[in-house]
Design a protein around this motif. Structure first.
Motif, mmCIF file in Angstrom:
data_model
loop_
_atom_site.group_PDB
_atom_site.id
_atom_site.type_symbol
_atom_site.label_atom_id
_atom_site.label_comp_id
_atom_site.label_asym_id
_atom_site.label_seq_id
_atom_site.Cartn_x
_atom_site.Cartn_y
_atom_site.Cartn_z
ATOM 1 N N VAL A 27 0.828 -1.199 0.000
ATOM 2 C CA VAL A 27 0.000 0.000 0.000
ATOM 3 C C VAL A 27 0.865 1.252 0.000
ATOM 4 C CG1 VAL A 27 -1.949 -1.063 1.214
ATOM 5 C CG2 VAL A 27 -0.158 0.063 2.523
ATOM 6 N N LEU A 28 0.235 2.333 -0.425
ATOM 7 C CA LEU A 28 0.803 3.676 -0.280
ATOM 8 C C LEU A 28 -0.134 4.408 0.666
ATOM 9 C CD1 LEU A 28 2.175 6.132 -2.849
ATOM 10 C CD2 LEU A 28 0.303 6.861 -1.401
ATOM 11 N N ILE A 29 0.425 4.957 1.741
ATOM 12 C CA ILE A 29 -0.396 5.742 2.648
ATOM 13 C C ILE A 29 0.142 7.167 2.688
ATOM 14 C CG2 ILE A 29 -1.169 3.802 4.055
ATOM 15 C CD1 ILE A 29 0.838 4.643 6.190
ATOM 16 N N GLU A 30 -0.787 8.089 2.763
ATOM 17 C CA GLU A 30 -0.453 9.506 2.829
ATOM 18 C C GLU A 30 -1.267 10.078 3.974
ATOM 19 O OE1 GLU A 30 -1.044 13.432 0.021
ATOM 20 O OE2 GLU A 30 -1.235 11.440 -0.855
ATOM 21 N N GLY A 31 -0.615 10.795 4.851
ATOM 22 C CA GLY A 31 -1.334 11.343 5.993
ATOM 23 C C GLY A 31 -0.448 12.249 6.818
ATOM 24 N N ARG A 32 -0.780 12.335 8.098
ATOM 25 C CA ARG A 32 -0.015 13.203 8.988
ATOM 26 C C ARG A 32 0.503 12.408 10.185
ATOM 27 N NH1 ARG A 32 -5.328 14.033 10.043
ATOM 28 N NH2 ARG A 32 -5.919 14.218 12.222
ATOM 29 N N LEU A 33 1.632 12.814 10.676
ATOM 30 C CA LEU A 33 2.259 12.187 11.827
ATOM 31 C C LEU A 33 1.546 12.656 13.086
ATOM 32 C CD1 LEU A 33 4.693 10.387 12.540
ATOM 33 C CD2 LEU A 33 6.008 12.474 12.839
ATOM 34 N N THR A 34 1.173 11.711 13.946
ATOM 35 C CA THR A 34 0.503 12.054 15.197
ATOM 36 C C THR A 34 1.224 11.383 16.359
ATOM 37 O OG1 THR A 34 -1.031 10.218 14.925
ATOM 38 C CG2 THR A 34 -1.778 12.358 14.168
ATOM 39 N N LEU A 35 1.111 11.970 17.536
ATOM 40 C CA LEU A 35 1.713 11.422 18.750
ATOM 41 C C LEU A 35 0.593 10.874 19.616
ATOM 42 C CD1 LEU A 35 4.195 10.987 20.577
ATOM 43 C CD2 LEU A 35 3.715 13.232 21.561
ATOM 44 N N GLU A 36 0.626 9.573 19.871
ATOM 45 C CA GLU A 36 -0.355 8.930 20.740
ATOM 46 C C GLU A 36 0.258 8.805 22.130
ATOM 47 O OE1 GLU A 36 -1.801 5.205 19.181
ATOM 48 O OE2 GLU A 36 -1.922 6.008 17.146
ATOM 49 N N GLN A 37 -0.499 9.185 23.155
ATOM 50 C CA GLN A 37 -0.018 9.096 24.533
ATOM 51 C C GLN A 37 -1.061 8.371 25.379
ATOM 52 O OE1 GLN A 37 0.552 13.308 25.316
ATOM 53 N NE2 GLN A 37 2.736 13.115 24.918
ATOM 54 N N TRP A 38 -0.606 7.505 26.282
ATOM 55 C CA TRP A 38 -1.502 6.773 27.165
ATOM 56 C C TRP A 38 -0.733 6.318 28.402
ATOM 57 C CZ3 TRP A 38 1.011 4.781 23.040
ATOM 58 C CH2 TRP A 38 1.687 3.579 23.187
ATOM 59 N N THR A 39 -1.480 5.808 29.357
ATOM 60 C CA THR A 39 -0.888 5.251 30.568
ATOM 61 C C THR A 39 -1.112 3.742 30.527
ATOM 62 O OG1 THR A 39 -1.424 7.274 31.778
ATOM 63 C CG2 THR A 39 -0.892 5.334 33.095
ATOM 64 N N ASP A 40 -0.035 2.965 30.683
ATOM 65 C CA ASP A 40 -0.164 1.510 30.594
ATOM 66 C C ASP A 40 -0.732 0.937 31.896
ATOM 67 O OD1 ASP A 40 1.949 1.377 32.399
ATOM 68 O OD2 ASP A 40 3.409 0.642 30.936
ATOM 69 N N GLN A 41 -0.842 -0.389 31.954
ATOM 70 C CA GLN A 41 -1.440 -1.072 33.105
ATOM 71 C C GLN A 41 -0.641 -0.872 34.388
ATOM 72 O OE1 GLN A 41 -1.646 -5.102 31.738
ATOM 73 N NE2 GLN A 41 -3.451 -4.726 30.464
ATOM 74 N N ASN A 42 0.662 -0.590 34.257
ATOM 75 C CA ASN A 42 1.526 -0.382 35.422
ATOM 76 C C ASN A 42 1.582 1.076 35.845
ATOM 77 O OD1 ASN A 42 2.163 -3.133 35.307
ATOM 78 N ND2 ASN A 42 3.871 -2.753 33.909
ATOM 79 N N GLY A 43 0.790 1.935 35.189
ATOM 80 C CA GLY A 43 0.780 3.352 35.539
ATOM 81 C C GLY A 43 1.873 4.166 34.860
ATOM 82 N N GLN A 44 2.617 3.535 33.977
ATOM 83 C CA GLN A 44 3.688 4.224 33.254
ATOM 84 C C GLN A 44 3.105 5.010 32.085
ATOM 85 O OE1 GLN A 44 6.901 4.310 33.988
ATOM 86 N NE2 GLN A 44 6.900 2.823 35.644
ATOM 87 N N LYS A 45 3.590 6.236 31.892
ATOM 88 C CA LYS A 45 3.162 7.013 30.729
ATOM 89 C C LYS A 45 3.903 6.484 29.512
ATOM 90 C CE LYS A 45 1.650 11.132 33.008
ATOM 91 N NZ LYS A 45 1.428 12.539 32.889
ATOM 92 N N ARG A 46 3.168 6.242 28.454
ATOM 93 C CA ARG A 46 3.733 5.704 27.217
ATOM 94 C C ARG A 46 3.343 6.616 26.069
ATOM 95 N NH1 ARG A 46 6.008 0.313 27.484
ATOM 96 N NH2 ARG A 46 5.827 0.698 25.296
ATOM 97 N N SER A 47 4.110 6.547 24.971
ATOM 98 C CA SER A 47 3.787 7.315 23.770
ATOM 99 C C SER A 47 4.429 6.659 22.556
ATOM 100 C CB SER A 47 4.265 8.765 23.898
ATOM 101 O OG SER A 47 5.664 8.816 23.958
ATOM 102 N N LYS A 48 3.861 6.962 21.407
ATOM 103 C CA LYS A 48 4.432 6.489 20.143
ATOM 104 C C LYS A 48 3.917 7.384 19.032
ATOM 105 C CE LYS A 48 0.946 3.170 18.679
ATOM 106 N NZ LYS A 48 0.665 1.828 18.221
ATOM 107 N N HIS A 49 4.692 7.456 17.963
ATOM 108 C CA HIS A 49 4.247 8.180 16.771
ATOM 109 C C HIS A 49 3.519 7.197 15.858
ATOM 110 C CE1 HIS A 49 7.210 11.266 17.972
ATOM 111 N NE2 HIS A 49 6.323 12.065 17.411
ATOM 112 N N SER A 50 2.484 7.688 15.205
ATOM 113 C CA SER A 50 1.752 6.889 14.227
ATOM 114 C C SER A 50 1.291 7.828 13.117
ATOM 115 C CB SER A 50 0.564 6.173 14.877
ATOM 116 O OG SER A 50 -0.389 7.114 15.316
ATOM 117 N N ILE A 51 0.686 7.257 12.110
ATOM 118 C CA ILE A 51 0.198 8.031 10.958
ATOM 119 C C ILE A 51 -1.329 8.021 10.977
ATOM 120 C CG2 ILE A 51 0.217 8.271 8.433
ATOM 121 C CD1 ILE A 51 3.022 8.449 9.709
ATOM 122 N N THR A 52 -1.940 9.182 10.846
ATOM 123 C CA THR A 52 -3.375 9.280 10.607
ATOM 124 C C THR A 52 -3.534 9.423 9.098
ATOM 125 O OG1 THR A 52 -3.774 10.332 12.737
ATOM 126 C CG2 THR A 52 -5.480 10.599 11.052
#
Length: 173
Positions: free
Chosen positions: A73-98
């Motif tokens: 596939v070819l995907i075109e979009g924008r870079l987004t930063l996802e942030q959440w708190t995991d099961q251990n209470g640690q803050k997590r984040s990752k970049h993904s494409i919308t």
């Protein structure tokens, strides 16, 4: 500022489709992209990046219907930063494409390999054909044709178009 990402690669897993309480379709998946380069010693190296992406609306439903793990596939979009708190209470984040635009690059025969029964996707990769221009023809083959008007024989005026004598050396292109 401008935030635009274009990637070509293969899906790392099957599309995961779900519907929000509002009825909006949401699909999540991942793409693997490769980069081949020579390192400082001249050795050929491959680098693979794995990136998650999200598709919304009707595009999400289409992706779920026609795409499978390994689909190109070819995907075109924008870079987004996802942030959440995991099961251990640690803050997590990752970049993904919308994803704003998604194009399927596999041909039907490619997409059916490994998917018994077919996918229903019967369209080859997009091919763009430009209309032929009269300028692409050699000058000797170009002819002027007057527009044809639909008239009854009694209404048609007798008219002959004058012949223009043009030497090919007079044409500036």
């Amino acid at each position: 500022m401008f935030n635009k990402v274009i990637l070509i690669g293969n899906l790392t897993r099957d599309v995961e489709l779900r519907y929000l309480p509002s009825g909006q379709a949401l699909a999540k998946c991942g793409i693997a992209t490769n980069r081949r380069f020579k390192d400082s010693s001249g050795m050929q190296k491959d680098e693979t990046m794995f990136i998650d992406f999200t598709v919304w609306g009707r595009s999400a439903e289409i992706a779920n219907q026609y795409l499978r793990k390994g689909s190109k596939v070819l995907i075109e979009g924008r870079l987004t930063l996802e942030q959440w708190t995991d099961q251990n209470g640690q803050k997590r984040s990752k970049h993904s494409i919308t994803v704003e635009n998604l194009k399927m690059l596999d041909r039907r025969s490619d997409s059916e390999q490994g998917h018994q029964g077919g996918t229903g996707y019967d369209q080859a990769a997009p091919t763009y054909n430009q209309p032929q221009s009269t300028y692409a023809q050699p000058a000797a083959q170009q002819q002027y044709q007057a527009p044809v008007q639909q008239q009854t024989p009694a209404q048609q005026p007798v008219q002959e178009l004058p012949t223009i004598d043009i030497d090919e050396d007079d044409i500036p292109f």
